[in-house]
Design an enzyme around this catalytic site. Structure first.
Site, PDB file in Angstrom:
ATOM      1  N   LYS A  12     -15.910  -6.491   8.012  1.00 30.82           N
ATOM      2  CA  LYS A  12     -16.314  -6.785   9.390  1.00 30.82           C
ATOM      3  C   LYS A  12     -17.428  -5.817   9.750  1.00 30.82           C
ATOM      4  O   LYS A  12     -17.353  -4.626   9.407  1.00 30.82           O
ATOM      5  CB  LYS A  12     -15.110  -6.606  10.322  1.00 30.82           C
ATOM      6  CG  LYS A  12     -15.385  -6.975  11.776  1.00 30.82           C
ATOM      7  CD  LYS A  12     -14.126  -6.847  12.631  1.00 30.82           C
ATOM      8  CE  LYS A  12     -14.370  -7.295  14.067  1.00 30.82           C
ATOM      9  NZ  LYS A  12     -13.148  -7.194  14.907  1.00 30.82           N
ATOM     10  N   SER A  59     -11.944 -11.278  17.623  1.00 34.38           N
ATOM     11  CA  SER A  59     -13.324 -10.981  17.330  1.00 34.38           C
ATOM     12  C   SER A  59     -13.657 -10.972  15.835  1.00 34.38           C
ATOM     13  O   SER A  59     -14.830 -11.063  15.468  1.00 34.38           O
ATOM     14  CB  SER A  59     -13.680  -9.623  17.925  1.00 34.38           C
ATOM     15  OG  SER A  59     -12.973  -8.594  17.278  1.00 34.38           O
ATOM     16  N   SER A 112      -7.458  -9.435  17.532  1.00 33.03           N
ATOM     17  CA  SER A 112      -8.698  -9.795  16.830  1.00 33.03           C
ATOM     18  C   SER A 112      -8.598  -9.972  15.325  1.00 33.03           C
ATOM     19  O   SER A 112      -9.550 -10.422  14.698  1.00 33.03           O
ATOM     20  CB  SER A 112      -9.789  -8.768  17.129  1.00 33.03           C
ATOM     21  OG  SER A 112     -10.340  -8.997  18.403  1.00 33.03           O
TER      22      SER A 112
END
Lengths: 113, 484
Positions: free
Chosen positions: B76, B151, B175
């Site tokens: 990420k 997210s 997330s």
């Protein structure tokens, strides 16, 4: 203008009156946060933030008398390390991402005339 | 070979039947072909990936590899990677090159993983749809007109579309788990403090936790093993011993008490989601677990408490982006204040601005007690509910999300409607508990996630239960048609 009345919190004897946020409020909060906001964004932000406040408003109805605030899930206390030098000087490496530097300093617009 | 699980790939790498360079090239070809439609990667670093694969193969050849050596993953883009751009999905960090690696990146590098690139995400991890990324939204691999969740939406889409064997993610209010549910993959948010936050760009520091997303619980166990451990560079890093997560995957779940909160099945839950989750629970009961109805009476207060605490912490954390030390800097500032305001005004997107402002408001003089302190007290009440529940049960289970993946654009104009996606996931963050989402079926052709929550430091129990479920189901092995 919309006024929202809420009950006083257990730890506060005064009744607090909350007002739906206005574009002027957004301007002053944005100043506190040093956040540039375009003039025409103030009204939509006031609406969005007021709706966020409505969402969190139901907290006020909860009886939290005597409840210790929980700041953090980690209950352990901070650790102490030995008082010895562990980090080398990395000024150049750490300043590499800076937009403007000179002689090892970060450059900003002139503050003192 | 992309349809194999990480554990299966690891076995082939260990036996020499498969080379990391072949696996990496295979994924790079897939990325080339499929990423333009998904936009799941912000950056792909072919040269470094191939270099790392060569090194991994050499290590495996010498018999010095571990189960992750030569396995291609995506990080990420919230994890700092030395010499490789780290954007956090923001214009603020559009050209930011971190001077050091996040501890998670170092640890996984030590284990021998190959980083293919950086995964798309909501800006500063604020969002539930990946529509808040400066680098564009991400398509859900199952149906491209749907969001992948957020997210960690890029990470989940990468794993679902099989554009890497696994990905890292972070979870502040759901997330990792919500995008895992929306994309039909397995993801775990460990106990607060298990995974170091050093070099993981901060959103809300008392809630943020890193973790893996992969096809299976078995794969997550291998990744989590490498990611966990005390880090002196993170003051909240846990000192608790890390167990061998893989060792207990096959433990019998006979007699395991699973609490099913009645609040999780209240009005608003999509019928197809409720059906899939109930069927999964019945499956676990057949496998020997004992289902028990429980109550988490303050569940309804989690979202309000979260949306005070998270923005308050964010407004403080994001004050570091000032146009002086790193990140975007406005052109021709008149004075220092103008530099701050315009750098931040230009660098941050709309959702980040909303959260900075509401956070600054909640912390401002006269409102602190009514909002921030009150939210922290409610946080304690939510945590007390879990403490009570775990006196009766070993694990809590329910849906990860109230609905399956929604349409792109459907909720982007209504921030507060978007927040309700986190209804079932934020409580684990508020209380610092480990939570896992595993695929448990479909509703209208879209994946449904089963969420499991355990007491502090009991990740092994979650992985064991999820692995046992995945031994009697095959939802986790299904993949979107568009993958081939």
């Amino acid at each position: 203008m919309q006024y929202i009345m809420i009950d006083s919190c257990a730890y506060n004897q005064d009744r607090i009156r909350f007002v739906a946020l206005t574009p002027d409020d957004i301007k002053s909060i944005a100043h506190l946060a040093r956040l540039g906001v375009e003039e025409d964004a103030l009204a939509p932000l006031a609406a969005d933030l007021s709706s966020m406040l409505t969402l969190v408003e139901q907290l006020q109805a909860v009886d939290t008398t005597g409840v210790e605030p929980m700041a953090h899930p980690a209950s352990a206390s901070l650790l102490l390390r030995d008082d010895v030098v562990t980090e080398p000087n990395q000024r150049e490496t750490l300043q590499a991402p800076a937009p403007a530097t000179q002689d090892g300093y970060f450059l900003v617009p002139r503050v003192i005339e | 070979m992309h349809d194999k699980t990480l554990a299966q790939q690891a076995a082939l790498l260990a036996s020499g039947e498969l080379k990391s360079v072949e696996l990496v090239d295979h994924y790079l070809t897939r990325i080339e072909r499929l990423n333009s439609n998904l936009n799941a990667y912000i950056l792909v670093d072919e040269d470094r990936a191939r270099e790392a694969a060569v090194a991994a193969d050499a290590r495996l050849q010498k018999g010095e590899g571990g189960p992750l050596t030569g396995i291609p993953i995506a990080h990420k883009d919230i994890f700092c990677t030395k010499d490789v751009r780290t954007t956090c999905g923001s214009r603020m960090l559009e050209n930011f090159i971190a001077p050091y690696n996040a501890t998670v990146v170092d640890k996984l590098n030590d284990a021998g993983v190959v980083t293919l690139g950086k995964a798309n995400m909501d800006e500063f991890a604020m969002g539930s749809s990946n529509e808040n990324s400066f680098f564009g939204s991400v398509a859900n691999p199952w149906q491209h007109d749907r969001v992948p969740g957020g997210s960690s939406g890029g990470s989940a889409a990468i794993v679902a579309a099989q554009l890497a064997s696994a990905a890292t993610g972070t979870d502040t209010g759901g997330s990792i788990r919500q995008p895992a549910a929306f994309c039909g993959v397995t993801g775990i948010k460990p106990t607060y403090g298990r995974v170091s936050r050093y070099g993981m760009i901060a959103f809300a520091s008392s809630l943020d936790q890193g973790g893996p997303l992969a096809r299976t619980a078995e794969d997550c166990a291998l990744l989590l093993q490498a990611m966990c451990g005390h880090d002196p560079r993170d003051s909240t890093s846990s000192l608790t011993d890390v167990p061998d997560f893989s060792a207990t995957l096959n433990d019998d779940i006979k007699g395991l008490r699973i609490g099913v909160p009645e609040e999780y099945f209240a009005q608003g839950l999509e019928a197809g989601v409720a059906d899939a989750v109930k069927t999964a629970l019945a499956e676990l009961e057949r496998a020997g677990a004992i289902l028990k109805s429980i109550s988490l009476p303050n569940q309804g207060l989690c979202i309000p408490a979260y949306y005070v605490i998270a923005p308050a912490e964010a407004s403080s954390n994001l004050s570091r982006f000032d146009g002086v030390r790193f990140g975007h800097r406005a052109e021709n500032p008149q004075d220092l204040e103008d530099l701050y305001k315009r750098s931040r005004g230009e660098g941050f997107g709309p959702e980040v601005k909303r959260r900075i402002l509401i956070g600054a408001y909640a912390l401002s003089a006269g409102y602190y007690d009514a909002y921030y302190r009150k939210a922290q007290q409610v946080r304690q009440l939510v945590t007390n509910d879990f403490t009570e529940a775990f006196k009766e049960v070993d694990v809590i289970a329910g849906p990860t999300t109230p609905t399956t993946a929604f349409s792109r654009g459907e909720k982007s104009s209504d921030p507060t409607a978007m927040y309700l996606n986190d209804l079932f996931t934020v409580s684990a963050n508020l209380s610092g508990l480990p939570g896992l989402s595993a695929p448990c079926g479909f509703s209208n052709g879209l994946p449904v996630g089963l969420q499991l929550i355990a007491p502090v430091n009991e990740e092994a129990r979650l992985l064991n239960l999820a692995h046992q479920y995945q031994s009697v189901s095959d939802w986790h092995l299904q993949s979107p048609v568009a993958n081939d």
